[in-house]
Write a protein that holds these residues in place. Structure first.
Motif, PDB file in Angstrom:
ATOM      1  N   ARG A  26       7.596   9.808  -6.418  1.00 31.43           N
ATOM      2  CA  ARG A  26       8.064   9.207  -5.168  1.00 31.43           C
ATOM      3  C   ARG A  26       6.916   8.897  -4.205  1.00 31.43           C
ATOM      4  NH1 ARG A  26      10.192  11.121   0.063  1.00 31.43           N
ATOM      5  NH2 ARG A  26      11.775   9.617   0.771  1.00 31.43           N
ATOM      6  N   ALA A  27       5.927   9.782  -4.150  1.00 28.87           N
ATOM      7  CA  ALA A  27       4.821   9.561  -3.211  1.00 28.87           C
ATOM      8  C   ALA A  27       4.131   8.230  -3.472  1.00 28.87           C
ATOM      9  CB  ALA A  27       3.812  10.707  -3.308  1.00 28.87           C
ATOM     10  N   TYR A  28       3.956   7.876  -4.757  1.00 30.53           N
ATOM     11  CA  TYR A  28       3.316   6.607  -5.088  1.00 30.53           C
ATOM     12  C   TYR A  28       4.175   5.412  -4.671  1.00 30.53           C
ATOM     13  CZ  TYR A  28       0.007   9.145  -8.100  1.00 30.53           C
ATOM     14  OH  TYR A  28      -0.974   9.976  -8.585  1.00 30.53           O
ATOM     15  N   CYS A  29       5.490   5.614  -4.563  1.00 26.10           N
ATOM     16  CA  CYS A  29       6.416   4.512  -4.257  1.00 26.10           C
ATOM     17  C   CYS A  29       6.711   4.369  -2.775  1.00 26.10           C
ATOM     18  CB  CYS A  29       7.738   4.711  -5.000  1.00 26.10           C
ATOM     19  SG  CYS A  29       7.607   4.737  -6.799  1.00 26.10           S
ATOM     20  N   THR A  30       6.343   5.362  -1.970  1.00 26.78           N
ATOM     21  CA  THR A  30       6.748   5.338  -0.559  1.00 26.78           C
ATOM     22  C   THR A  30       5.599   5.451   0.436  1.00 26.78           C
ATOM     23  OG1 THR A  30       7.113   7.743  -0.584  1.00 26.78           O
ATOM     24  CG2 THR A  30       9.006   6.335  -1.104  1.00 26.78           C
ATOM     25  N   ARG A  31       4.400   5.756  -0.027  1.00 29.40           N
ATOM     26  CA  ARG A  31       3.289   5.932   0.910  1.00 29.40           C
ATOM     27  C   ARG A  31       2.856   4.590   1.507  1.00 29.40           C
ATOM     28  NH1 ARG A  31      -1.515   7.526  -3.414  1.00 29.40           N
ATOM     29  NH2 ARG A  31      -1.570   5.538  -4.546  1.00 29.40           N
ATOM     30  N   ASP A  32       1.917   4.653   2.445  1.00 30.14           N
ATOM     31  CA  ASP A  32       1.456   3.446   3.136  1.00 30.14           C
ATOM     32  C   ASP A  32       0.918   2.400   2.170  1.00 30.14           C
ATOM     33  OD1 ASP A  32       2.154   4.452   5.587  1.00 30.14           O
ATOM     34  OD2 ASP A  32       0.155   5.150   6.111  1.00 30.14           O
ATOM     35  N   LEU A  33       0.207   2.851   1.144  1.00 34.71           N
ATOM     36  CA  LEU A  33      -0.358   1.914   0.172  1.00 34.71           C
ATOM     37  C   LEU A  33       0.757   1.173  -0.572  1.00 34.71           C
ATOM     38  CD1 LEU A  33      -3.103   0.945  -0.787  1.00 34.71           C
ATOM     39  CD2 LEU A  33      -3.046   2.697  -2.575  1.00 34.71           C
ATOM     40  N   ALA A  34       1.864   1.853  -0.827  1.00 37.62           N
ATOM     41  CA  ALA A  34       3.006   1.206  -1.470  1.00 37.62           C
ATOM     42  C   ALA A  34       3.640   0.174  -0.534  1.00 37.62           C
ATOM     43  CB  ALA A  34       4.040   2.240  -1.881  1.00 37.62           C
ATOM     44  N   ALA A  35       3.763   0.522   0.745  1.00 34.57           N
ATOM     45  CA  ALA A  35       4.318  -0.419   1.724  1.00 34.57           C
ATOM     46  C   ALA A  35       3.439  -1.660   1.826  1.00 34.57           C
ATOM     47  CB  ALA A  35       4.447   0.260   3.081  1.00 34.57           C
ATOM     48  N   SER A  36       2.133  -1.466   1.806  1.00 33.85           N
ATOM     49  CA  SER A  36       1.212  -2.602   1.861  1.00 33.85           C
ATOM     50  C   SER A  36       1.341  -3.479   0.627  1.00 33.85           C
ATOM     51  CB  SER A  36      -0.236  -2.103   1.989  1.00 33.85           C
ATOM     52  OG  SER A  36      -0.405  -1.333   3.153  1.00 33.85           O
ATOM     53  N   THR A  37       1.522  -2.844  -0.530  1.00 37.90           N
ATOM     54  CA  THR A  37       1.623  -3.576  -1.789  1.00 37.90           C
ATOM     55  C   THR A  37       2.913  -4.391  -1.846  1.00 37.90           C
ATOM     56  OG1 THR A  37       0.321  -1.876  -2.915  1.00 37.90           O
ATOM     57  CG2 THR A  37       1.647  -3.343  -4.299  1.00 37.90           C
ATOM     58  N   VAL A  38       4.032  -3.767  -1.488  1.00 38.24           N
ATOM     59  CA  VAL A  38       5.315  -4.480  -1.495  1.00 38.24           C
ATOM     60  C   VAL A  38       5.304  -5.587  -0.450  1.00 38.24           C
ATOM     61  CG1 VAL A  38       7.804  -4.255  -1.073  1.00 38.24           C
ATOM     62  CG2 VAL A  38       6.590  -2.523  -2.422  1.00 38.24           C
ATOM     63  N   PHE A  39       4.736  -5.307   0.719  1.00 39.67           N
ATOM     64  CA  PHE A  39       4.627  -6.344   1.743  1.00 39.67           C
ATOM     65  C   PHE A  39       3.856  -7.545   1.213  1.00 39.67           C
ATOM     66  CE2 PHE A  39       1.819  -8.415   4.782  1.00 39.67           C
ATOM     67  CZ  PHE A  39       2.731  -8.938   5.695  1.00 39.67           C
ATOM     68  N   ALA A  40       2.723  -7.292   0.554  1.00 38.97           N
ATOM     69  CA  ALA A  40       1.900  -8.389   0.038  1.00 38.97           C
ATOM     70  C   ALA A  40       2.665  -9.205  -1.007  1.00 38.97           C
ATOM     71  CB  ALA A  40       0.599  -7.843  -0.543  1.00 38.97           C
ATOM     72  N   MET A  41       3.452  -8.553  -1.854  1.00 42.30           N
ATOM     73  CA  MET A  41       4.265  -9.272  -2.836  1.00 42.30           C
ATOM     74  C   MET A  41       5.256 -10.206  -2.151  1.00 42.30           C
ATOM     75  SD  MET A  41       5.120  -6.412  -5.727  1.00 42.30           S
ATOM     76  CE  MET A  41       3.877  -5.846  -6.871  1.00 42.30           C
ATOM     77  N   LEU A  42       5.929  -9.688  -1.144  1.00 40.87           N
ATOM     78  CA  LEU A  42       6.888 -10.501  -0.407  1.00 40.87           C
ATOM     79  C   LEU A  42       6.174 -11.614   0.359  1.00 40.87           C
ATOM     80  CD1 LEU A  42       9.077  -7.562   0.949  1.00 40.87           C
ATOM     81  CD2 LEU A  42       9.819  -9.280  -0.734  1.00 40.87           C
ATOM     82  N   TYR A  43       5.019 -11.304   0.887  1.00 40.66           N
ATOM     83  CA  TYR A  43       4.270 -12.262   1.702  1.00 40.66           C
ATOM     84  C   TYR A  43       3.865 -13.494   0.885  1.00 40.66           C
ATOM     85  CZ  TYR A  43       0.884 -13.890   5.221  1.00 40.66           C
ATOM     86  OH  TYR A  43       0.199 -14.635   6.154  1.00 40.66           O
ATOM     87  N   ILE A  44       3.385 -13.249  -0.346  1.00 41.57           N
ATOM     88  CA  ILE A  44       2.927 -14.389  -1.172  1.00 41.57           C
ATOM     89  C   ILE A  44       4.012 -14.902  -2.106  1.00 41.57           C
ATOM     90  CG2 ILE A  44       0.548 -13.518  -1.075  1.00 41.57           C
ATOM     91  CD1 ILE A  44       0.873 -12.712  -4.037  1.00 41.57           C
ATOM     92  N   GLY A  45       5.163 -14.215  -2.143  1.00 43.00           N
ATOM     93  CA  GLY A  45       6.252 -14.674  -3.008  1.00 43.00           C
ATOM     94  C   GLY A  45       6.102 -14.272  -4.459  1.00 43.00           C
TER      95      GLY A  45
END
Length: 358
Positions: A26-45
């Motif tokens: 869970r830590a790998y899926c919810t930490r700040d680095l995960a939020a940044s990664t998911v955000f970047a995916m959504l940002y670039i589509g």
């Protein structure tokens, strides 16, 4: 088509809801680095069913200024031009270049890919530096800013039910069960008796040991002793213990649970330590408990030791696993039909082939 723009803050807020306590890694899926990664995916589509893919570079070169550029034009420019040397991203980078490894190995491969939230494009060669990751499309919809309150909760529960595997769902359910209600824990004993324990994670594990572990791994189980932190003599059956030659003394430093299997010709005594945070069966603890059975005339082959945890991801397991004694067992209530064996090498089974056969 790009998905709706969402802020990294919104992603960080929803990830713990989507991946609740009990989710593997869970830590790998919810930490700040995960939020940044998911955000970047959504940002670039970089979404499933498109040909757009994300690489770690899209994450570590992102900046606060760039992230605030929410227009499709700015997002497409970042996606298309980022890998060009001449392209400059305004502002200070979120992460240094050497963050690519934890993004790739922990957040993505061990976290989001392993849990089924992100796909890895297998058409991209392993040795290639080309982007290869995309957010699963049905997960991407959970970050729609228009999705709120009850509708968001229902959508998250539906996604979890459809996409978390059976083991993950079991962990989540058990964690939720232990996190709600303050009225105490009612334990059902093999003889039909019920006993209340005070509310808490240790009591939840103790109940699982009595109601689940005992039935799963013992032929004819009985409870000889059950203690808890608020009442060290919550349950005793001195007559049964005395009948099989075990002298239980309340003032002794006894384990959390003592079970007996009355099925075999010679009873099997099972000492169990319940670990929410600490207190596993260490080598020293094992020898101290052997003194009790030695005094009762039991052969050591008639005695077993088990350390019980809520889950392999629990803080208690990670804290105590290195101290577990050889020749003991560990059991997790989130994986009730399995047992972790610490073989001491004393038996004749020495090769891996022999071990697999048994």
């Amino acid at each position: 088509m790009l998905p709706p723009y969402v802020s990294r803050e919104l992603v960080a807020e929803r990830l713990p809801l989507i991946f609740p306590e009990g989710t593997p890694n869970r830590a790998y899926c919810t930490r700040d680095l995960a939020a940044s990664t998911v955000f970047a995916m959504l940002y670039i589509g970089a979404i499933e069913h498109t040909d757009i893919r994300l690489g770690p570079v899209h994450v570590y070169r992102m900046t606060d200024l760039q992230a605030l550029n929410s227009s499709d034009e700015e997002r497409l420019s970042y996606r298309s031009n980022l890998r060009k040397r001449s392209f400059e991203v305004p502002g200070k980078r979120w992460y240094a270049d050497n963050t690519r490894e934890p993004i790739r190995d922990e957040t993505l491969r061990e976290g989001l890919v392993a849990i089924g939230a992100v796909i890895e494009d297998k058409n991209v060669p392993t040795t290639s530096g080309k982007p290869r990751y995309a957010l699963k499309s049905d997960l991407a919809t959970l970050f729609d800013p228009e999705l709120q309150d009850e509708k968001l909760e229902a959508a998250i529960l539906k996604w979890q039910d459809e996409h978390l595997n059976k083991g993950a769902l079991a962990r989540v359910s058990l964690m939720r069960m232990g996190a709600v209600g303050q009225e105490g824990v009612l334990v059902h004993f093999p003889n039909g008796e019920t006993r209340p324990l005070s509310h808490g994670p240790s009591s939840q594990i103790s109940r699982a040991v009595v109601e689940v572990f005992a039935k799963q791994f013992l032929e004819k189980p009985a409870v000889l002793w059950l203690s808890e932190s608020s009442n060290k003599v919550a349950m005793q059956d001195l007559r049964m213990a005395s009948a099989i030659g075990l002298d239980i003394e309340a003032e002794r430093n006894l384990p959390d649970l003592i079970l007996v299997d009355l099925g075999p010709e010679h009873p099997l005594i099972v000492f169990i330590e319940v670990v929410a945070t600490d207190g596993a069966v260490t080598a020293r603890r094992r020898e101290a408990l052997f003194e009790l059975t030695d005094k009762g005339g039991f052969k050591r082959s008639q005695v077993a030791f088990v350390t019980a945890y809520s889950d392999r991801e629990s803080v208690g397991f990670k804290k105590t696993v290195t101290g577990l004694a050889w020749g003991t067992f560990a059991w997790f209530m989130s994986e009730p039909d399995k047992v972790f064996v610490l073989r001491d090498g004393v038996s004749r089974l020495s090769s891996l082939n022999q071990l697999l056969a048994h």
